[in-house]
Design an enzyme around this catalytic site. Sequence first.
Site, PDB file in Angstrom:
ATOM      1  N   GLY A  30       1.571   0.079  -4.487  1.00 48.94           N
ATOM      2  CA  GLY A  30       2.135  -0.994  -5.284  1.00 48.94           C
ATOM      3  C   GLY A  30       1.072  -1.637  -6.160  1.00 48.94           C
ATOM      4  O   GLY A  30      -0.134  -1.434  -5.968  1.00 48.94           O
ATOM      5  N   CYS A  31       1.520  -2.438  -7.111  1.00 44.50           N
ATOM      6  CA  CYS A  31       0.577  -3.029  -8.064  1.00 44.50           C
ATOM      7  C   CYS A  31      -0.358  -4.035  -7.391  1.00 44.50           C
ATOM      8  O   CYS A  31      -1.573  -4.033  -7.649  1.00 44.50           O
ATOM      9  CB  CYS A  31       1.330  -3.668  -9.225  1.00 44.50           C
ATOM     10  SG  CYS A  31       2.609  -4.857  -8.754  1.00 44.50           S
TER      11      CYS A  31
END
EC number: 1.2.1.38
Length: 324
Positions: free
Chosen positions: A130-131
Amino acid sequence: MSIRVGIVGISGFGGGEAMRLVAGHPSFELVYAAGEGSAGQRLAERFPGVPAKLADLVIEKWDPARLPSLDVLFASLPTGASRDALARVPDDVKIVDIGGDHRYADGWTYGLADVWPQEIASKTRIANPGCFPAAALTPLAPLLADKLISPDTIVIDAKTGISGAGRGGGTGFGYAESNENLIPYGLLRHVHMPEIERSIARISGGSATGLVFTPHLVPMTRGILATIYARGRATTAQCLDAARRFYEGSAFVRVTDKPPQTKWAAGSNLAFVSYAADPERNLVIALGVVDNLGKGAAGQAVQNANLMCGLPETAGLEGAPVWP
């Protein structure tokens, strides 16, 4: 010979960024695009600035039973939308899932490419981080590997641009609501928490059950700044030295003496890390910056695909950040 590539979820920000990177890749050829919200449209209708060679590619409705011959498939679908469908993709197609359904799932390799590149090259199923994990784990990894901080004392305060909410948006993400506004969300239960906890424990060999993670939406388009606090007796110099040794030879991680800014990484696959520490106060501050659509999504996905295909990991990712 070109590597045949498909993108599922091309209508969204992550899929659109993957399209931009694939379009400029020296070895990838985009031959398939799918998107629920844009099926039937030419690529140039959805993205007017697309290169001419891709303008007439028609976006299809996503159906894993009707895939053309592919070497690599990028999937950028909302959480919950990819698990069953991707299971029906032929085994000989390499998949990078930019979405969240397969992170630490059985049969999938977690693709934190700058920390565990050796684990990616031989795999056919990669779950992109994920970011927020990309922004936080990159500066944390050297400290955890060298035992410079206590893994159960980590507090992550992260700021992200509005594109991190996805193209679907919704209440709270319109201009009038997000401009000149700072919005905390996902307190104590953000979907990236388990992924961050598990990675911290994996790197450190210790427990991360004390992790605190609070993300905030800020009124900018793209970028993440993670400011991370932890207990440790290290000096600033020791932290910087650990990071420089850990990322020696890295094409994408830059260790900097001064605090990084989100503009430094905009439009790129770069990650910037820096540190400040006060051993007398038993305090270490780690800073991480990425573009949430680059290193935090499509950029890292292309890096992972490069490793899977035996290409230089920098292929298609060598462009400088956008400035200003």
